[in-house]
Design an enzyme around this catalytic site. Structure first.
Site, mmCIF file in Angstrom:
data_model
loop_
_atom_site.group_PDB
_atom_site.id
_atom_site.type_symbol
_atom_site.label_atom_id
_atom_site.label_comp_id
_atom_site.label_asym_id
_atom_site.label_seq_id
_atom_site.Cartn_x
_atom_site.Cartn_y
_atom_site.Cartn_z
ATOM 1 N N THR A 112 -9.011 -9.523 6.401
ATOM 2 C CA THR A 112 -9.432 -8.740 5.188
ATOM 3 C C THR A 112 -10.422 -9.514 4.432
ATOM 4 O OG1 THR A 112 -7.421 -7.760 5.230
ATOM 5 C CG2 THR A 112 -8.317 -7.439 3.189
ATOM 6 N N GLU A 116 0.436 -7.733 8.182
ATOM 7 C CA GLU A 116 1.585 -8.657 7.504
ATOM 8 C C GLU A 116 2.951 -8.398 8.309
ATOM 9 O OE1 GLU A 116 1.618 -10.034 3.627
ATOM 10 O OE2 GLU A 116 -0.328 -9.283 3.227
ATOM 11 N N ARG A 161 1.341 26.690 -3.304
ATOM 12 C CA ARG A 161 1.246 27.664 -2.068
ATOM 13 C C ARG A 161 2.388 28.810 -1.841
ATOM 14 N NH1 ARG A 161 -2.185 29.346 1.961
ATOM 15 N NH2 ARG A 161 -1.149 29.273 4.096
ATOM 16 N N GLN A 220 2.338 18.246 7.001
ATOM 17 C CA GLN A 220 3.066 19.163 7.386
ATOM 18 C C GLN A 220 3.245 20.255 6.330
ATOM 19 O OE1 GLN A 220 3.941 19.165 10.696
ATOM 20 N NE2 GLN A 220 4.896 21.231 10.677
ATOM 21 N N ARG A 236 4.999 -10.120 1.245
ATOM 22 C CA ARG A 236 5.412 -8.937 1.910
ATOM 23 C C ARG A 236 6.213 -7.980 0.683
ATOM 24 N NH1 ARG A 236 7.597 -11.685 7.509
ATOM 25 N NH2 ARG A 236 5.566 -11.437 8.621
#
Ligand code: COS
Length: 391
Positions: free
Chosen positions: A158, A362, A267, A335, A242
């Site tokens: 990175t 990681e 919706r 979904q 982490r």
């Protein structure tokens, strides 16, 4: 039950990070994602407002923030754009081994470099044949007088293309497995070659490059900690980073949950908003629970560190569960959007692509399970203080 109330400073910091994520990250995220554009302007602004290098001690020009505060920032980065967020957080990963194992002079020079002006650093552990299996690395560092000479290639690095210095892991004893690895600070010079910029599925705004060290010479003082103790330093670094990565995953999951919840109210199908259909409402409910549970595990792993406890187990719990949650919630958000979720005019497909890497970098979700299994089966005492620095 421990008190999880944030201090006023932590609330202010979270507000600052949220506002930055909303105004400076989200509004450009989809644009930068399209072509994998390097977000230089966003990076510089984050540095100016103090959202980078947050764990560097005041002694070396940083704010010396606690790990929980770091998590608050990284959740907002994940919510704003985890691609840009990964690049913003990368100095933290590169500088952790320096903070743990560097001499005072090395810290002054290299940590000071990051806090004095906008500069970047990268963490070079992974190699083409050494990902999860760190000890399989082939990069070497050979002592020559007062210097070490490094040779080898590191991949998936990175910010590799833009870094001013690198934390590099290399074999100093090829026969000794994990006990033959050492860590170094390596300033960028002409012997550091950027071979390749990756074209990625997700987190496309972050820079990911292959970095090759070709007869790269560094002073012996740039060794971090003791020779051949680099593996431990890498593991201790990952324990410290982490929780932040897990927070970034919480941010992705939270963003996906919010988009899905909003959309489900707008919706209409079968004459009612789809949120009124229990099949959809339960998906939203599960998202809400999983975001909350991920955040709690993440905060716990940061608090363990802040309160001086070993957090190997808790940070693997947090990273594993949050990463898997981000993937599941982002997939479910697609979904909920149905066909619209699958097209780039709507926000959730990017979150699904971005979430995938959280289960990989990681330490994959499988590696986290390996760590968890070892910790729980060997019954190590998690209350014991964090390991002393190998120096
Ligand atoms: N803190 C301090 N020391 C640690 C440690 C930790 N969290 N975890 C392991 N160690 C030490 C052990 O104490 C042991 O020390 P000794 O050499 O004195 O015996 C040594 O490290 C080896 O430990 P262990 O036997 O548990 O290591 P394994 O090789 O079985 O497993 C894994 C190591 C697989 C867990 C490790 O290689 C790993 O995390 N891999 C993933 C790396 C990764 O995240 N890569 C992504 C790229 S970084 S962006």
């Amino acid at each position: 039950m421990p008190d999880l109330t944030l201090t006023d400073e932590q609330k202010d910091l979270r507000e600052l990070a949220h506002s930055f994520a909303e105004k400076d990250m989200r509004n450009v995220a989809w644009e930068y994602d399209k072509d994998g554009t390097w977000p230089e302007d966003v990076m510089r602004k984050a540095w100016e407002v103090g959202l980078m290098n947050t764990h560097i001690d005041e002694e070396y020009g940083g704010p010396g923030l606690d790990y929980l505060s770091g998590c608050l920032i990284e959740e907002e980065f994940g919510w704003g754009c985890s691609g840009i967020g990964t690049s913003l957080a990368c100095n933290g990963l590169a500088s952790a081994p320096v903070a743990l194992g560097g001499s005072d002079e090395v810290k002054k020079e290299y940590l000071g470099m990051l806090t004095e002006e906008y500069k970047l650093a990268s963490f070079c552990l992974t190699e083409p044949d050494a990902g999860s299996d760190v000890s399989g690395m082939k990069t070497t560092a050979v002592k020559k007088g007062d210097t070490y000479v490094l040779n080898g290639s590191k991949c998936f690095i990175t910010n590799g293309q833009y870094a001013d210095w690198y934390t590099v892991y290399a074999k100093t004893d090829k026969e000794a497995g994990h006990r033959g690895i050492s860590a170094f600070v390596v300033p960028r010079d002409d012997t550091v070659i950027i071979d390749k910029k990756e074209d990625k599925l997700g987190q496309r705004a972050s820079n990911t490059a292959t970095v090759t060290f070709n007869e790269t010479e560094v002073p012996a003082e740039n060794l971090l900690g003791e020779e051949n103790k680099g593996f431990k330093l890498a593991m201790m670094t990952l324990d410290r980073t982490r929780p932040g990565v897990a927070s970034m995953a919480v941010g992705i999951a939270r963003a996906a949950f919010e988009f899905a919840a909003e959309y489900s109210k707008e919706r209409t199908q079968f004459g009612v908003p789809i949120a009124m259909h229990q099949a959809v409402a339960f998906m939203i409910a599960d998202m809400a629970t999983d975001v909350e549970a991920s955040r709690l595990l993440t905060w716990k792993s940061a608090l363990d560190l802040d309160q001086g406890r070993r957090n190997t187990l808790s940070s693997s719990h947090a990273k594993r569960f949050s990463a898997d949650t981000a993937m599941r919630v982002a997939t479910d958000a697609v979904q909920v959007y149905g066909g619209y979720g699958f097209i780039k005019d709507y926000p959730v497909e990017k979150l699904m692509r971005d979430a995938k890497i959280m289960q990989i970098y990681e330490g994959t979700s499988q590696i986290q399970r390996l760590v968890i299994a070892k910790e729980v089966l060997l019954g190590r005492n998690v209350e014991q203080p964090a390991e002393p620095v190998p120096a």
